[in-house]
Enzyme design. Structure first.
Site, PDB file in Angstrom:
ATOM      1  N   GLU A 211      37.244  40.643  45.458  1.00 14.37           N
ATOM      2  CA  GLU A 211      36.029  41.411  45.735  1.00 14.37           C
ATOM      3  C   GLU A 211      35.048  40.668  46.646  1.00 14.37           C
ATOM      4  O   GLU A 211      33.843  40.606  46.384  1.00 14.37           O
ATOM      5  CB  GLU A 211      35.385  41.865  44.426  1.00 14.37           C
ATOM      6  CG  GLU A 211      36.312  42.814  43.663  1.00 14.37           C
ATOM      7  CD  GLU A 211      35.780  43.288  42.317  1.00 14.37           C
ATOM      8  OE1 GLU A 211      34.686  42.848  41.910  1.00 14.37           O
ATOM      9  OE2 GLU A 211      36.470  44.095  41.663  1.00 14.37           O
ATOM     10  N   GLU A 328      43.400  46.505  41.542  1.00 19.58           N
ATOM     11  CA  GLU A 328      42.645  46.519  40.276  1.00 19.58           C
ATOM     12  C   GLU A 328      41.904  47.836  40.184  1.00 19.58           C
ATOM     13  O   GLU A 328      41.201  48.225  41.110  1.00 19.58           O
ATOM     14  CB  GLU A 328      41.660  45.353  40.224  1.00 19.58           C
ATOM     15  CG  GLU A 328      40.828  45.287  38.941  1.00 19.58           C
ATOM     16  CD  GLU A 328      39.806  44.152  38.959  1.00 19.58           C
ATOM     17  OE1 GLU A 328      40.171  43.036  39.378  1.00 19.58           O
ATOM     18  OE2 GLU A 328      38.632  44.387  38.587  1.00 19.58           O
TER      19      GLU A 328
END
Length: 551
Positions: A211, A328
């Protein structure tokens, strides 16, 4: 255009057909009064629109320690990679049932993990909560003794692993949140070399960073620098795995999709990158009290289609050989919501995501989490399967690689997806009914130029005149190969918050030895109706539909 075939026993010929119609109907739900409506599922069987990996279904394991709390609730327990109970037989059996299950090791704290180097005299300490630190925790360390235990366990369980490496290593985070500088690969290289030297052949891929794409979460890395770092990782992997016929894939960036950032990143790492991974939490924060409303709202479910479509277009236009993964996806961020993201209702969102991602040629979909938080496939404390575990297992066993173009007409509350069946002939159709008061009567047909005339009776198939036979009508056929297998999933007592799932009316429970129960379908004559009851999910294996795409 490929020909379709239908076997007619009484004529004793294979009759080439361009298209045909079968009937799939539903009856009034036994859960109470409601509406009955009609609709149509159209499936194009001439060619596939996507192809998924055999181990498309993937799940994650995270680094969060017990002190990870959200909105006053600490839902992670001892489910971190550092303290997970690897001797639990339920946990082992849950993974073995997939044979294999792809597991992604990573998450928010992966960019704060170091890997122990034997003999360097440096301490290898666990994470400690510290709100003044980047991401709210101190740096943590993976002891090689623990990596040994994990590697042995994954091999025993038959799992394949994608390991998320620390991309922040060597970088400085400035006041604007940008992680500046080149990636220092030395610590990651020591872990990779240790893994190879010890013969741990469990690694499917090495992923760099979590991220940090676009605006990032906590920090961000520019697309240009990320591409340079990926080239460095590729060099490390090529060097250490020299002589290996099959080398692990290079995966990145494991972040939220940003079209501009991803376009630049993919353009600048065309040969080093095999997988472009992104994350999905489209339902918002776990604290949201309206999560179920969003899950049951077709427009909310459709919200990620633009992300899938945009990434597919970028990959196609870039000339890269890299493929798309969802690395994810937990739906609701900050650990999910108890009795929602770990309950029956979440299978509507989860299976819809699997179907949608597949239709945009996504190769792998990693669910957050296998265990941990309030969105695990397994119960955080007991390791007993939550409803989504069974949904994932059925998808893994029934839905084949080839994805078929599928659309539904009649109500926007039915979600429909179809694949060529896995390891059997025909197709597997997934139907999701988001309506709690309506039973849907569905017809299934192909979208080719019609070679079969529709008939108003749901219990008849009409075959056009051919040089082999005159018009023939089949009624109430009981031939051996003219049955389909159905798997009907419902919540116990019709409660969407239930953590107990029923398969064809029977509760799914592990036995006293921790074994996953057999998932037994019901056999139904092809001319009998499928019941798509309110708030239910149906997998239907249909062997007598033969598409050229499935050859």
């Amino acid at each position: 255009m490929g020909s379709q075939y239908l076997l007619i026993t009484c004529v004793c010929f294979w009759l080439p057909l361009v298209s045909f119609t079968i009937s799939v109907a539903s009856q009034k739900s036994t859960t109470g009064p409601g509406n009955v409506i009609e609709g149509n599922v159209f499936i194009n069987g001439t060619t596939s629109i996507g192809r998924i990996d055999d181990d498309f279904v993937c799940a994650t394991l995270d680094w969060w320690p017990p002190e990870k709390c959200d909105y006053g609730t600490c839902s992670w327990g001892r489910d971190s990679l550092l303290n997970l109970d690897l001797n639990n037989i339920k946990f082992l059996n849950a993974i073995k049932a997939f044979s294999p299950l792809k597991i992604r090791l990573g998450g928010t704290l992966q960019d704060k993990v170091t890997y122990e180097r034997t003999g360097n005299g440096q301490p290898c300490s666990p994470f400690v909560k510290n709100n003044s630190e980047f991401l709210g925790f101190s740096q943590g360390c993976l002891p090689m003794s623990r990596w040994d235990e994990l590697s042995v366990f994954f091999k025993k369980a038959g799992a394949v692993v994608v390991f998320g490496l620390n991309e922040i290593s060597g970088k400085t985070i400035d006041s604007q949140g940008s992680a500046v500088g080149a990636w220092n690969s030395s610590n990651a290289e020591s872990l990779i070399r240790y893994t190879v030297n010890n013969g741990y052949k469990i690694i499917r891929g090495w992923e760099l960073g979590n991220e940090l794409s676009g605006n990032g979460i906590g920090a961000r890395v520019s697309a240009d620098q990320y591409a340079s770092d990926i080239n460095s990782l590729q060099n490390v992997v090529q060097n250490i795995y020299a002589g290996f016929k099959v080398k692990p894939q290079i995966v990145a960036p494991g972040g939220f999709f940003d079209a501009t950032w991803f376009t630049e990143f993919i353009k600048k790492a065309p040969k080093s990158l095999q997988v472009v991974s992104h994350h999905i939490y489209n339902l918002g924060p776990g604290v949201d009290d309206h999560l179920i409303e969003k899950i049951l709202d077709p427009s909310s479910l459709d919200s990620t289609s633009q992300t899938f479509s945009s990434l597919q277009s970028i990959l196609k236009n870039s000339g890269t050989q890299a493929v798309a993964w969802v690395g994810e996806a937990g739906g609701a961020y900050n650990s999910g919501h108890n009795l929602v993201t770990n309950a029956f209702v979440f299978s509507f969102w989860y299976l819809d995501q699997l179907g949608m991602a597949s239709s945009f040629d996504t190769k792998t979909y990693c669910r957050q989490t296998l265990v941990g938080g309030n969105y695990g496939l397994l119960n955080t404390s007991t390791f007993a399967p939550n409803p989504d575990y069974y949904s994932a297992l059925l998808w893994h066993r029934l839905m084949g690689n080839k994805v078929l173009s599928t659309r539904f007409s009649g109500t926007n509350k039915i979600r429909a997806y179809a694949h060529c069946s896995k390891k059997t002939k025909g197709i597997t159709l997934l139907l999701i009914n988001l309506d709690g008061n309506t039973t849907v009567q569905v017809r299934v047909s192909t979208e080719n130029n019609s070679g079969v005339t529709k008939n108003s009776s749901m219990h008849e198939i009409q075959i056009p005149r051919t040089r082999f036979a005159t018009m023939h009508r089949v009624r109430g056929s009981k031939r051996v190969n003219d049955t389909r297998k159905e798997y009907h999933l419902t919540a116990k007592d019709g409660d969407l918050h239930s953590q107990t799932m029923l398969l064809n009316g029977k509760i799914l429970n592990i036995d006293s030895s921790g074994l996953i129960p057999p998932l037994i379908p019901i056999d139904v004559n092809q001319l009998d109706p499928i019941i798509v009851a309110p708030f239910s999910i149906v997998f239907a294996q249909i062997p007598y539909i033969k598409f050229s795409a499935c050859n």
